[in-house]
Every structure is written in C-alpha cells, then in structure tokens.
Design an enzyme around this catalytic site. Structure first.
Site, PDB file in Angstrom:
ATOM      1  N   HIS A 135       7.880  -4.948   7.609  1.00  0.00           N
ATOM      2  CA  HIS A 135       8.871  -4.088   6.954  1.00  0.00           C
ATOM      3  C   HIS A 135      10.131  -4.188   7.798  1.00  0.00           C
ATOM      4  O   HIS A 135      10.145  -3.789   8.958  1.00  0.00           O
ATOM      5  CB  HIS A 135       8.358  -2.650   6.892  1.00  0.00           C
ATOM      6  CG  HIS A 135       9.243  -1.732   6.111  1.00  0.00           C
ATOM      7  ND1 HIS A 135       8.777  -0.611   5.489  1.00  0.00           N
ATOM      8  CD2 HIS A 135      10.586  -1.763   5.850  1.00  0.00           C
ATOM      9  CE1 HIS A 135       9.776   0.016   4.878  1.00  0.00           C
ATOM     10  NE2 HIS A 135      10.875  -0.675   5.093  1.00  0.00           N
TER      11      HIS A 135
ATOM     12  N   LYS B 237       0.324  -4.975   9.082  1.00  0.00           N
ATOM     13  CA  LYS B 237       1.615  -4.622   8.501  1.00  0.00           C
ATOM     14  C   LYS B 237       2.352  -3.767   9.522  1.00  0.00           C
ATOM     15  O   LYS B 237       1.809  -2.773  10.016  1.00  0.00           O
ATOM     16  CB  LYS B 237       1.449  -3.847   7.188  1.00  0.00           C
ATOM     17  CG  LYS B 237       2.774  -3.553   6.493  1.00  0.00           C
ATOM     18  CD  LYS B 237       2.559  -2.943   5.100  1.00  0.00           C
ATOM     19  CE  LYS B 237       3.881  -2.846   4.340  1.00  0.00           C
ATOM     20  NZ  LYS B 237       4.746  -1.755   4.845  1.00  0.00           N
TER      21      LYS B 237
ATOM     22  N   GLN C 207      -6.293  -1.585   3.256  1.00  0.00           N
ATOM     23  CA  GLN C 207      -5.501  -1.226   4.429  1.00  0.00           C
ATOM     24  C   GLN C 207      -6.160  -0.059   5.157  1.00  0.00           C
ATOM     25  O   GLN C 207      -6.465   0.975   4.549  1.00  0.00           O
ATOM     26  CB  GLN C 207      -4.067  -0.831   4.084  1.00  0.00           C
ATOM     27  CG  GLN C 207      -3.245  -0.633   5.368  1.00  0.00           C
ATOM     28  CD  GLN C 207      -1.829  -0.149   5.142  1.00  0.00           C
ATOM     29  OE1 GLN C 207      -1.622   0.981   4.717  1.00  0.00           O
ATOM     30  NE2 GLN C 207      -0.857  -1.002   5.444  1.00  0.00           N
TER      31      GLN C 207
ATOM     32  N   CYS D 261       3.398   2.929   9.065  1.00  0.00           N
ATOM     33  CA  CYS D 261       3.636   4.211   8.414  1.00  0.00           C
ATOM     34  C   CYS D 261       4.178   5.223   9.416  1.00  0.00           C
ATOM     35  O   CYS D 261       3.591   5.430  10.481  1.00  0.00           O
ATOM     36  CB  CYS D 261       2.343   4.733   7.798  1.00  0.00           C
ATOM     37  SG  CYS D 261       2.552   6.308   6.951  1.00  0.00           S
TER      38      CYS D 261
ATOM     39  N   PRO E 172       0.852  -1.195   0.000  1.00  0.00           N
ATOM     40  CA  PRO E 172       0.000   0.000   0.000  1.00  0.00           C
ATOM     41  C   PRO E 172       0.884   1.241   0.000  1.00  0.00           C
ATOM     42  O   PRO E 172       1.769   1.378   0.842  1.00  0.00           O
ATOM     43  CB  PRO E 172      -0.790  -0.128   1.313  1.00  0.00           C
ATOM     44  CG  PRO E 172       0.015  -1.040   2.174  1.00  0.00           C
ATOM     45  CD  PRO E 172       0.771  -1.946   1.268  1.00  0.00           C
TER      46      PRO E 172
ATOM     47  N   GLY F  28       7.282  -2.664  -2.886  1.00  0.00           N
ATOM     48  CA  GLY F  28       6.644  -1.368  -2.987  1.00  0.00           C
ATOM     49  C   GLY F  28       7.081  -0.579  -4.194  1.00  0.00           C
ATOM     50  O   GLY F  28       6.596  -0.758  -5.301  1.00  0.00           O
ATOM     51  N   ARG F  29       8.063   0.306  -3.995  1.00  0.00           N
ATOM     52  CA  ARG F  29       8.413   1.282  -5.032  1.00  0.00           C
ATOM     53  C   ARG F  29       8.851   0.647  -6.348  1.00  0.00           C
ATOM     54  O   ARG F  29       8.543   1.161  -7.423  1.00  0.00           O
ATOM     55  CB  ARG F  29       9.507   2.216  -4.502  1.00  0.00           C
ATOM     56  CG  ARG F  29       8.985   3.246  -3.504  1.00  0.00           C
ATOM     57  CD  ARG F  29      10.110   3.935  -2.775  1.00  0.00           C
ATOM     58  NE  ARG F  29      10.780   3.034  -1.852  1.00  0.00           N
ATOM     59  CZ  ARG F  29      11.951   3.284  -1.271  1.00  0.00           C
ATOM     60  NH1 ARG F  29      12.597   4.388  -1.573  1.00  0.00           N
ATOM     61  NH2 ARG F  29      12.476   2.429  -0.423  1.00  0.00           N
TER      62      ARG F  29
END
Length: 339
Positions: free
Chosen positions: A179, A147, A78, A108, A25, A242-243
């Site tokens: 993560h 997450k 999410q 986050c 996300p 992700g990226r």
C-alpha cells in the site's frame, strides 16, 4: 517439515497469474457473499478474505470465519497476528480449509489492530514479521505472502521499505503487496489513513527495480482498469484495488478478465441472475437476504436506474422474510428505467 531460510518456496503459477489484479481484504466488506458476487464478474481476479485474526481461530475456535464457496477460487486468507506459533497454527487451519494463499497483514492501522500488536505497527518490528512468515512457511505448503505499508509514523520509507523487503526475500517470501502510503498510528483514523497520507507510487516502482525477483503488487488510490494496465505496463507484477472494486464492482471487475486476454463478463443483469440460486440457498439455510444484497448496491453505479436499484434493495431486503423476489423487482425497475 522444516524449510531452511534460504530455501525459496515456489509460487503457485495459478496464484501468481491471478495476482495481476486482486481485490483488497476489507473488514466488514469482503466476506464470503461479497467474494461470490465478485467472482461472477471475474473468473481470474484474486480475491481476499477480510482479515481474520489468528487468536480468533486458534484460541477462539471461530472456524466459521474460514467458510467459503468452492467457486471463489483463487482465494487468499489474510491473517492478523504477531505471535509466530499462533500464526503458524492459523495458517495451517487456512491451508487445511483449502485456501490458495495465506497473507500476513502488516498494513492495517486501526486502534483495535494496534492493541493486538499486529497490522501496520509490525512495520516497526521487521524481525517479528520475519519470524512470523518463517513459522507460517514451515507450517503450510501454500504460498505465504505479506501486505504492508511503505512505512509508519516518522519512519523514512526510502530506508524502511527496502530493508523490509530484503528481510522478507531472505527468508523466501516472494510476493508482497505494498500500500503506497504511510500509516500514521497516532493522529489519523483508519479512514483518514486511506486518504490523507500522500501516495508514493514511484517508491514502489523503484522497489520492483531493486527487487526484480520478487512479485510486487501495488495498492492505494487505484480505481480503474486503465490505471491497473498502466502499472502492469510499468513493470509491476500486480495491482490490488479496494474501495472502487466494492463501490463500483462492475466498472472494475466486469471487464477485468481482459487483463488475462479473456472475454469480460456479459452484463450486469447476467450477474444478478447468477446470484439468484446462491441467494436462494443462503436463505434456505437460515440466512437473510440483506446479508448478500448489501454487497450488490453498487452494481449499477453510474447507470440509469442505479438509484432505484439501491433504494429497493436498501429498504425491502432488510426484513427477516425478504426473499429473492426483492432482487428481481429491483432489476426490473432498472431495466424499465434504462429502456
């Protein structure tokens, strides 16, 4: 319907299977248009929404944030929040909308998220996380997942992460994406938090050994399918990218279905062709071309014509009257340069 803490909710076999690879996300990136584009490249990869805050759904009534196309399945919502009952209501709205999974954001690090006492700051409040997850599980029949980071600020990950996972396992939360970096809530920007704290993949591997019954996915700094396969071979249950999946979508997702023993997508041009009806429909409903094509800029990354592709889409797709012929022009420019 109330579920007891020791009652483990069965994981959906389809979602568990899809979670071998997932796209993270990402705020402002993984909207419904991005997800539709990604789905054309991989039939199996699990896709996540941007984080949607529970207050926006419950207090703000922003139900449009739950919109998606049926083709996006398997898809996870999410949620961000820290109030158990509000998250339960938001999870119920997500389940009613048809999402396959509801995920709680405990990773986050942005200031905006901290001010709402959710995201990575929840790593400092594990009982709150347990209360939130339990309330969400009681509210819905779809799987509730988490997450998280390996820790925040001055926490010791070797102590914090196993305690965190143990608490989640005790209330029946079976699937967690980790993560593999700390988050520094003070002193680092969200961007810096994605790069500067060192990665600790070995800690996540040890967590899988310590919690063999849990479905653990690893996230952070992973950019290729070869790395993904290596982590799966190491015993991790899933990998979240992700990226790299956003900036080089074909490199990650174009061959992703091979992870499930299936044929990969055929060509980038085929993906463009597959987007045309979707974009035409979006424009017919009052949408703008660039709202979709901004997610497609990296499709030809590393290929002849990639610069021309980006240039045409970046300049010609912005106007209010831009139509799909811009996309067709960009594709022809790529094909000519590659010939």
């Amino acid at each position: 319907m109330t579920k007891h803490a020791d009652q483990t909710k069965p994981m959906s076999a389809n979602i568990q299977r899809a979670a071998r690879l997932s796209v993270a996300p990402m705020m402002d990136w993984t909207d419904r248009h991005c997800r539709y584009f990604h789905r054309l490249m991989s039939r199996n990869t699990l896709l996540y929404t941007e984080m949607v805050t529970a207050p926006a759904l419950v207090r703000g009534g922003a139900l449009h944030l739950l919109d998606y196309s049926p083709q996006e399945h398997p898809i996870a919502l999410q949620l961000g929040g820290s109030d158990p009952q509000e998250l339960a209501q938001a999870a119920r709205l997500g389940a009613q909308a048809g999402y396959d999974e509801i995920n709680l954001n405990c990773g986050c690090p942005s200031d905006r998220v901290q001010s709402g006492t959710f995201g990575a700051i929840l790593m400092q409040h594990p009982q709150t996380v347990v209360d939130c997850v339990t309330a969400m599980q009681d509210a819905v029949d779809v799987e509730v997942t988490v997450k998280c980071r390996i820790g925040v600020d001055d926490q010791t990950p070797e102590d914090v992460l196993p305690d965190f996972l143990s608490r989640l396992q005790a209330v029946g939360c079976q699937r967690v994406t980790v993560h593999a970096r700390k988050a520094w809530l003070q002193g680092l920007s969200p961007k810096e938090n994605r790069d500067i704290p060192p990665l600790d993949y070995d800690l996540v591997r040890r967590m899988k050994a310590e919690f063999p019954a849990m479905h653990l996915s690893i996230n952070g700094g992973i950019t290729t399918l070869a790395q993904t396969q290596a982590f799966l071979d190491d015993g991790l249950d899933g990998v979240m990218i992700g990226r790299a999946a956003y900036h080089q979508p074909w490199d990650v997702l174009g061959g992703a279905d091979s992870l499930w023993g299936e044929a990969p997508a055929q060509s980038r041009a085929e993906i463009v062709a597959g987007m045309l009806p979707y974009i035409s429909d979006h424009i017919a409903q009052g949408g703008r071309l660039h709202q979709v094509t901004r997610h497609m800029l990296g499709l030809f990354a590393g290929q002849p014509g990639a610069r021309k592709w980006r240039q045409i889409l970046s300049t010609q797709a912005q106007g209010p009257d831009a139509r799909i012929d811009v996309l067709e022009t960009a594709l022809q420019a790529v094909l000519q340069e590659a010939a």
